[in-house]
Design an enzyme around this catalytic site. Structure first.
Site, PDB file in Angstrom:
ATOM      1  N   PRO A   1       0.950  -1.237  -0.034  1.00 38.26           N
ATOM      2  CA  PRO A   1       0.127  -0.136  -0.033  1.00 38.26           C
ATOM      3  C   PRO A   1       0.826   1.405  -0.133  1.00 38.26           C
ATOM      4  O   PRO A   1       1.800   1.528   0.773  1.00 38.26           O
ATOM      5  CB  PRO A   1      -0.760  -0.095   1.205  1.00 38.26           C
ATOM      6  CG  PRO A   1      -0.042  -1.114   2.116  1.00 38.26           C
ATOM      7  CD  PRO A   1       0.631  -2.069   1.108  1.00 38.26           C
ATOM      8  N   GLU A   2       0.596   2.009  -0.879  1.00 40.97           N
ATOM      9  CA  GLU A   2       1.211   3.484  -0.921  1.00 40.97           C
ATOM     10  C   GLU A   2       0.082   4.616  -0.453  1.00 40.97           C
ATOM     11  O   GLU A   2      -1.036   4.253   0.034  1.00 40.97           O
ATOM     12  CB  GLU A   2       1.649   3.969  -2.214  1.00 40.97           C
ATOM     13  CG  GLU A   2       2.728   2.655  -2.736  1.00 40.97           C
ATOM     14  CD  GLU A   2       4.007   3.277  -3.559  1.00 40.97           C
ATOM     15  OE1 GLU A   2       4.070   4.634  -3.600  1.00 40.97           O
ATOM     16  OE2 GLU A   2       4.802   2.798  -4.239  1.00 40.97           O
TER      17      GLU A   2
END
Ligand SMILES: [Zn+2]
Length: 289
Positions: A2-3
């Site tokens: 996840p960014e």
């Protein structure tokens, strides 16, 4: 992994369920993730009301009514599921923490690789906490601007791609969006960070904000469909211009795949960088400076 946009989407997805809600029950199913779960977490969370949720870099910050912050970092593979009140849910192998809210909604933290983190920090200690004290400006905030970026890149000998991943330069820009932003700004990923001139910094600042904002918008549109049980927050279909697009045409210039082999992948500090050698030229960089 996840960014920032995914974390923002998870935070936004949690907000309607958790804001002003009371945490009724805490089911901690193992002692630790990357770091131990907070000491006496159950006692410290049960009965507490959530007064605010926000994101800082890639941390989700859940503010409680006793001025403590419950902080979640999704690590490499952390996921959050929302189970509606009264819905059946069978606990899965990698469900490590389950918060049941007073209305029966369950917030399930699942993390197969356990690089995620859940910890608690008192409100007045947050900015001095090691996870937050050295963080650079939020890329989407007004405090992140071309002059600030130029200032932070000054004297840096590392390449610009690596510099963008440095959380002290700008907070929360990960590998994917660093590639996408450099592409959009037309900057070669191997250019020395300290040599980015102010006009290029302007384009790069704009590109960083733009790629992140567009990804958040795409994530936000997935939230509308949260009608079903076991909703998983924060992973949505992206359309990347260069990331993971090796050997394809970038679509932003007239690069001919037969002649130029399209988008190139290189490895910088152990991470894949994708760029278009036609649009992002080192030599062009020199001429414009
Ligand atoms: Zn191209």
């Amino acid at each position: 992994m996840p960014e920032l946009p995914e974390v923002e989407t998870v935070m936004k997805g949690l907000t309607p369920f958790m804001l002003d809600a009371t945490i009724a029950e805490v089911d901690q199913r193992r002692p630790n993730l990357r770091v131990p779960f907070p000491d006496k977490m159950r006692q410290r969370l049960e009965g507490r009301n959530v007064t605010q949720l926000y994101r800082r870099a890639k941390y989700i910050i859940i503010v409680l009514d006793d001025d403590q912050n419950l902080i979640i970092h999704l690590g490499m593979s952390g996921r959050i599921l929302i189970v509606r009140a009264g819905e059946d849910y069978e606990i899965k192998k990698h469900d490590h923490l389950i918060l049941t809210l007073q209305d029966g909604v369950r917030i399930v933290y699942n993390d197969p690789r356990r690089f995620g983190m859940v910890f608690m920090v008192a409100g007045d200690e947050l900015n001095n906490h090691p996870s937050f004290s050295a963080l650079g400006p939020e890329p989407l905030g007004n405090e992140f601007s071309a002059p600030i970026l130029t200032e932070r890149l000054k004297g840096k000998k590392s390449n610009i791609k690596q510099a963008l991943l440095d959380q002290r330069v700008v907070a929360g820009v990960g590998n994917i969006y660093a590639c996408e932003a450099l592409f959009q700004a037309g900057i070669h990923p191997e250019v020395e960070a300290g040599k980015i001139k102010s006009t290029r910094a302007e384009a790069l600042t704009h590109a960083i904000k733009d790629v992140l904002a567009r990804a958040i918008e795409a994530g936000g549109s997935t939230l509308k469909d949260y009608r079903h049980v076991n909703d998983e927050l924060g992973y949505f279909q992206h359309s990347f211009k260069v990331y993971d697009q090796e050997k394809k045409a970038c679509g932003a210039c007239d690069c001919d795949v037969d002649k130029t082999s399209g988008i190139k992948r290189i490895v910088q500090s152990g991470r894949s960088t994708f760029y278009c050698p036609q649009k992002q030229k080192k030599t062009e960089q020199k001429k414009t400076q």
